[in-house]
Design an enzyme around this catalytic site. Sequence first.
Site, PDB file in Angstrom:
ATOM      1  N   CYS A  11       0.637  -1.350   0.066  1.00 58.61           N
ATOM      2  CA  CYS A  11       0.025   0.075  -0.103  1.00 58.61           C
ATOM      3  C   CYS A  11       1.083   1.306   0.121  1.00 58.61           C
ATOM      4  O   CYS A  11       0.633   2.277  -0.835  1.00 58.61           O
ATOM      5  CB  CYS A  11      -0.963   0.004   1.228  1.00 58.61           C
ATOM      6  SG  CYS A  11      -0.182   0.131   2.791  1.00 58.61           S
ATOM      7  N   HIS A  67      -2.453   1.265   6.913  1.00 54.67           N
ATOM      8  CA  HIS A  67      -2.821   1.164   5.494  1.00 54.67           C
ATOM      9  C   HIS A  67      -3.076   2.648   4.928  1.00 54.67           C
ATOM     10  O   HIS A  67      -3.326   3.590   5.539  1.00 54.67           O
ATOM     11  CB  HIS A  67      -4.356   0.542   5.502  1.00 54.67           C
ATOM     12  CG  HIS A  67      -4.691   0.173   4.118  1.00 54.67           C
ATOM     13  ND1 HIS A  67      -3.755  -0.866   2.981  1.00 54.67           N
ATOM     14  CD2 HIS A  67      -5.632   0.806   2.964  1.00 54.67           C
ATOM     15  CE1 HIS A  67      -4.351  -0.710   1.978  1.00 54.67           C
ATOM     16  NE2 HIS A  67      -5.273  -0.021   1.903  1.00 54.67           N
ATOM     17  N   HIS A  70      -5.641   2.177  -4.293  1.00 55.36           N
ATOM     18  CA  HIS A  70      -4.711   1.595  -3.291  1.00 55.36           C
ATOM     19  C   HIS A  70      -4.301   0.152  -3.648  1.00 55.36           C
ATOM     20  O   HIS A  70      -4.998  -0.470  -4.586  1.00 55.36           O
ATOM     21  CB  HIS A  70      -5.511   1.756  -1.972  1.00 55.36           C
ATOM     22  CG  HIS A  70      -6.660   0.640  -1.675  1.00 55.36           C
ATOM     23  ND1 HIS A  70      -6.948   0.043  -0.640  1.00 55.36           N
ATOM     24  CD2 HIS A  70      -7.487   0.120  -2.421  1.00 55.36           C
ATOM     25  CE1 HIS A  70      -7.927  -0.893  -0.638  1.00 55.36           C
ATOM     26  NE2 HIS A  70      -8.272  -0.743  -1.900  1.00 55.36           N
TER      27      HIS A  70
END
Length: 352
Positions: free
Chosen positions: A266, A314, A326
């Site tokens: 990520c 994240h 993402h």
Amino acid sequence: MPKKRRLATAIALVCALTALAAPGTAWADPAPKPSATPQDPPRTLDEVSRQIDDLYRQASAATDAYNLAEEQTEQQSAQIVRLAQEIVLGQEKIRRLKDQAGATARMQYRNGGLPLGAQLMLSGDPDSFLNGADALRRGQQAAQGLLGELNRTQADLTAYSKDATAQWKALEANRVKKEAAKKDITAKIDAAEKLQSQLKEQERERLAELERKKEFDAQNAWLSTGILKDIGGSASEQGKKAVKFATDQIGKKYIWGAAGPDTFDCSGLTSQAWLAAGHPIPRTSQEQWARLPHVAVKDMRPGDLVIYFADATHVGMYIGDGAIVHSPRPGRTVTITGAGSMPILGVVRPDK
């Protein structure tokens, strides 16, 4: 030892050590399922979903720790190389200074071993004495300067050596951190994949439906607050470049610790997107949250980074219209999803 050979030896030592350092919750389904782990075996598909989610979250946290240790290792390796170069240069400088001091001593020996001042006193020539006295003063100043420079250079070498030793220790500590994080990541991903592998095909399809519904419900709840009425900022020129880079990666696989060009985790995706835009940012989602300027969710614009979960494990990039791009987790690919599909911790703006 020649200068180039000493530098090559120092860098070889650095390279040798561097090599040592180098890689959702859903609604309930009442049907009982087989035990996946010896501890607290999940009994429903909803419990399986939560357990898999939790394992991937833990793997994500460990990935951040690994990436941070990797980034610090690269910085420390570069610092050690610089220190090795400084040490080589300092040793060369000391050699030159000692050669100068030796030349002065040899000249005095050729003059019968008498200091210049004594030679002037014995000359018996007033004019020579006066001229020589000035030369003597300049010579003494030069000698003092030579001695001072030699002492400073030796002190610098001592400091470089201490700094290099500290960097070696830090490098080794980060190597240990990386290895521990790597084991943790592998264990969590293996456990999640084991849980999934024990499901039947229909159960896996149902699990995917549960995850999609969770994201859908979360996004709808976020949009129902009317947040999009407030979000309308335009992307900066760098932000547009970052968004283009990130969206160009759609379909590429998630691999933990990866930052392109073919796979991403990520924060690997977001850090590389902003690097491509000409604005380097921290490598990990936690460092991005800690070090980049924060903006209110209602003020975010395309290119801003949305940080998720309380531990900032994240990150996605806002692309407008309530969506982010993402790299979700192992087994998934870079994709677009709702910005509110996960719990938002906050928003950061790299080019503020």
